[in-house]
Design a protein around this motif. Structure first.
Motif, short mmCIF file in Angstrom:
data_model
loop_
_atom_site.label_atom_id
_atom_site.label_comp_id
_atom_site.label_asym_id
_atom_site.label_seq_id
_atom_site.Cartn_x
_atom_site.Cartn_y
_atom_site.Cartn_z
N VAL A 97 6.08 -10.56 -7.65
CA VAL A 97 5.82 -11.05 -6.30
C VAL A 97 6.40 -10.05 -5.30
O VAL A 97 7.36 -9.33 -5.60
N PRO A 98 5.84 -9.98 -4.09
CA PRO A 98 6.33 -9.01 -3.10
C PRO A 98 7.82 -9.16 -2.82
O PRO A 98 8.34 -10.28 -2.71
N ILE A 99 8.50 -8.03 -2.68
CA ILE A 99 9.93 -8.06 -2.43
C ILE A 99 10.21 -8.38 -0.97
O ILE A 99 9.40 -8.10 -0.09
N PRO A 100 11.35 -9.00 -0.68
CA PRO A 100 11.67 -9.42 0.69
C PRO A 100 12.45 -8.35 1.46
O PRO A 100 13.44 -7.81 0.97
N TRP A 101 12.01 -8.06 2.68
CA TRP A 101 12.67 -7.04 3.50
C TRP A 101 13.53 -7.65 4.61
O TRP A 101 14.62 -7.15 4.88
N SER A 102 13.04 -8.72 5.26
CA SER A 102 13.78 -9.28 6.38
C SER A 102 13.29 -10.70 6.66
O SER A 102 12.22 -11.11 6.19
N GLY A 103 14.08 -11.43 7.42
CA GLY A 103 13.66 -12.77 7.84
C GLY A 103 14.08 -13.86 6.87
O GLY A 103 14.57 -13.59 5.77
N ASP A 104 13.84 -15.09 7.29
CA ASP A 104 14.26 -16.26 6.51
C ASP A 104 13.12 -16.98 5.82
O ASP A 104 13.35 -17.92 5.06
N ARG A 105 11.88 -16.58 6.09
CA ARG A 105 10.72 -17.27 5.51
C ARG A 105 9.72 -16.24 4.99
O ARG A 105 9.67 -15.11 5.47
N PRO A 106 8.89 -16.65 4.02
CA PRO A 106 7.81 -15.76 3.61
C PRO A 106 6.96 -15.40 4.84
O PRO A 106 6.78 -16.24 5.72
N PRO A 107 6.49 -14.17 4.94
CA PRO A 107 6.49 -13.12 3.91
C PRO A 107 7.67 -12.17 3.97
O PRO A 107 7.61 -11.07 3.42
N TYR A 108 8.77 -12.53 4.65
CA TYR A 108 10.01 -11.76 4.63
C TYR A 108 9.82 -10.29 5.00
O TYR A 108 10.42 -9.40 4.39
N ASP A 147 0.83 -1.20 0.00
CA ASP A 147 0.00 0.00 0.00
C ASP A 147 0.87 1.25 0.00
O ASP A 147 2.11 1.18 0.11
N LEU A 148 0.23 2.41 -0.15
CA LEU A 148 0.97 3.67 -0.20
C LEU A 148 1.71 3.96 1.10
O LEU A 148 2.87 4.41 1.06
N PRO A 149 1.12 3.74 2.28
CA PRO A 149 1.92 3.93 3.50
C PRO A 149 3.16 3.03 3.54
O PRO A 149 4.17 3.41 4.14
N GLY A 150 3.09 1.86 2.92
CA GLY A 150 4.26 1.00 2.86
C GLY A 150 5.39 1.63 2.07
O GLY A 150 6.57 1.48 2.41
N ILE A 151 5.04 2.34 1.01
CA ILE A 151 6.06 3.05 0.24
C ILE A 151 6.67 4.15 1.10
O ILE A 151 7.90 4.30 1.17
N THR A 152 5.82 4.93 1.76
CA THR A 152 6.30 6.02 2.61
C THR A 152 7.25 5.49 3.67
O THR A 152 8.30 6.09 3.96
N ARG A 153 6.91 4.34 4.26
CA ARG A 153 7.73 3.76 5.33
C ARG A 153 9.13 3.42 4.85
O ARG A 153 10.10 3.49 5.62
N HIS A 154 9.28 3.07 3.59
CA HIS A 154 10.58 2.60 3.09
C HIS A 154 11.24 3.57 2.11
O HIS A 154 12.13 3.17 1.36
N LEU A 155 10.83 4.82 2.13
CA LEU A 155 11.49 5.80 1.26
C LEU A 155 12.98 5.92 1.57
O LEU A 155 13.78 6.21 0.67
N ASP A 156 13.35 5.67 2.82
CA ASP A 156 14.77 5.77 3.16
C ASP A 156 15.60 4.73 2.42
O ASP A 156 16.78 4.98 2.10
N HIS A 157 15.02 3.56 2.14
CA HIS A 157 15.74 2.55 1.36
C HIS A 157 16.08 3.09 -0.03
O HIS A 157 17.20 2.88 -0.53
N ILE A 158 15.14 3.78 -0.64
CA ILE A 158 15.35 4.31 -1.99
C ILE A 158 16.33 5.48 -1.95
O ILE A 158 17.21 5.59 -2.81
#
Length: 538
Positions: A397-408, A27-38
């Motif tokens: 498919v959704p990109i992985p952010w963290s962890g070893d298993r889906p949903p990452y 969702d759009l808030p998800g993009i806002t949350r990770h703008l620092d990655h970009i």
């Protein structure tokens, strides 16, 4: 130099980027949350693919309302928060405009069906009577990009055109209501702070008068696209000049770029370089995706030809080339090119070239194409091809952010609730796993973007090649750097070839000083040690 001439833009597919409300859909808030990655990656702008209300017959490109936000992605207030957040980080915001077609759920199309043959409402789309006895055959031989006829018959006997899925009826761009509506759409989003627009299927809006047959071989050879009666028509260019004038004159809200600095980006699947360059003439668009580069095989002669022809064509109209190696419509480079090493080397090659660059989310992580089970495939290509073409979902498919298993770390929902399923075994690809790893693909991209910014070059013009035309490798200069990529079958002796610069970045560890392995790429500094202290993966 105006920002878009050498910008690095990061493409975001919202439903697969990051989910904040736990429904399994980004969702759009998800993009806002990770703008620092970009921002930390080193991009200059983001391009957000359609986030408008849609029945999702074609991944959001079947739009029911061009001036609203889909309920599962957020609200207009969320969009404003996202735009403000991006601008605060120095990121420009580009959004998709899809002017070739709407959803069949769009109020205009529903009104057209209700109004009947010959009505003014049907003039907004391309309705025609059929051929043959009782009009039972399609009006012409045009084929859908997704397979099968490009025409569907409605209950009253008329046929309507859809170059894509039947749920995506094509607009009639000779109808003044259509023209006026999309001027309104552009102004609507400009007033909400966007800095530019990526124009979907920019080569397809106008169809040849009389809708003549296209003949055999449709959609089989992209090099012939400009010869098709439904592509690359002359009437496109006056329209884009109108849009350019609108962008250059419409007032800007606080935080957005000023009129005259906004950008129009053509998704124009025209592979003839001189014809593609017409979309980026001085008074039309500023960028046009170079799909010939994306489609080029991993061989030095073909890549060099595409690079030379592209640079020459755009230089003739004083425009930059806009390089692209992946997107939501193409297989992931690590899979398409055959290895992660090749994908990293291709990235360094692209990022060394003069002009602008578009990256697709997950490209910087080296993601391979995912396998999506048959019962989870959403792409209409699967159904329209009778199960012979798995479509584009493997790159979505959704990109992985963290962890070893889906949903990452993509969502708090269970893996089976994700709108597209993630594969097992992606733990090593997550942002968290790669962030501090100096040998990761993410680190490679970060270093490359930093060096690219530190070594600017003119955004167009001829390239200074250091490799012979028939060589199995490519070598050229960029602002104090020399890029060498080995596309041959044996390691290259850089010293013997006369490349004496110091390695500052390489797509893999160089096992022997002065030797470039097969499929590897290196950037060599020709500056003195005091001028350039960056050394990565030597």
């Amino acid at each position: 130099m105006i920002w878009w001439r050498d910008a690095v833009c990061y493409e975001i597919y919202p439903r697969s980027f990051a989910d904040t409300d736990g429904d399994g859909t980004g969702d759009l808030p998800g993009i806002t949350r990770h703008l620092d990655h970009i921002r930390d990656l080193g991009a200059d702008a983001i391009w957000i693919t359609p986030c408008y209300p849609s029945p999702l017959a074609d991944g959001g490109y079947d739009i029911a309302d061009h001036t609203a936000i889909a309920d599962d992605l957020g609200t207009l207030e969320d969009f404003t928060t996202l735009t403000d957040g991006a601008h605060a980080m120095g990121l420009k915001v580009i959004v998709d405009v899809v002017p070739n077609h709407s959803s069949d759920a769009h109020p205009w199309f529903r009104a057209a069906l209700a109004a009947g043959p010959g009505s003014a409402a049907r003039e907004r789309y391309l309705f025609r009577t059929g051929r043959g006895p009782g009009g039972a055959q399609p009006p012409n031989d045009w084929e859908s990009i997704f397979g099968g006829p490009a025409w569907t018959r409605v209950t009253d006997g008329d046929w309507y055109l859809h170059l894509h899925a039947p749920e995506q009826p094509d607009f009639n761009w000779r109808d003044p209501h259509v023209r006026a509506e999309f001027s309104r759409v552009l102004r609507f989003w400009l007033d909400r702070g966007v800095d530019g627009f990526r124009i979907d299927a920019a080569h397809a809006l106008f169809k040849a008068e009389g809708l003549p047959d296209a003949g055999p071989g449709q959609h089989q050879d992209p090099a012939r696209n400009h010869l098709m009666p439904y592509y690359d028509q002359e009437e496109l260019h006056p329209l884009y000049r109108e849009w350019r004038t609108l962008l250059d004159t419409h007032p800007a809200p606080p935080g957005a770029v000023a009129p005259g600095e906004r950008v129009l980006v053509a998704e124009s699947a025209v592979f003839e370089p001189d014809r593609l360059a017409r979309y980026v003439r001085a008074d039309e668009m500023q960028q046009a995706f170079n799909f010939a580069f994306l489609e080029a095989p991993w061989r030095a002669p073909e890549l060099r030809r595409v690079i030379d022809e592209s640079l020459a064509a755009t230089a003739a109209v004083d425009a930059p080339v806009t390089w692209v190696m992946s997107s939501h419509d193409a297989p992931r480079p690590a899979t398409r090119l055959g290895s992660e090493l090749r994908a990293g080397s291709a990235a360094l090659l692209m990022l060394a070239l003069p002009g602008a660059v578009y990256l697709y989310q997950g490209e910087e992580l080296g993601l391979p194409q995912a396998h999506v089970p048959d019962d989870r495939i959403r792409d209409p290509l699967w159904r329209r091809s009778n199960g012979t073409d798995r479509g584009r979902d493997g790159a979505r498919v959704p990109i992985p952010w963290s962890g070893d298993r889906p949903p990452y770390g993509f969502t708090t929902a269970p893996p089976e609730a994700c709108w597209l399923p993630q594969p097992e075994g992606w733990g090593r690809y997550t942002v968290a796993a790669q962030r501090e790893d100096p040998d990761s693909m993410l680190s490679l991209y970060r270093r490359a973007l930093r060096l690219r910014r530190d070594h600017p070059v003119a955004a167009h013009g001829t390239l200074r090649w250091h490799s012979p035309a028939d060589a199995p490798y490519l070598a050229f200069s960029r602002g104090g750097l020399t890029c060498v990529v080995n596309l041959g079958s044996a390691a290259l002796d850089l010293d013997r070839l006369g490349f004496s610069g110091r390695p500052v970045l390489a797509s893999t560890a160089l096992p022997h000083l002065g030797e470039l392995p097969v499929d590897a790429c290196v950037w060599l500094s020709t500056a003195s040690d005091g001028e350039d202290r960056h050394t990565d993966r030597p």
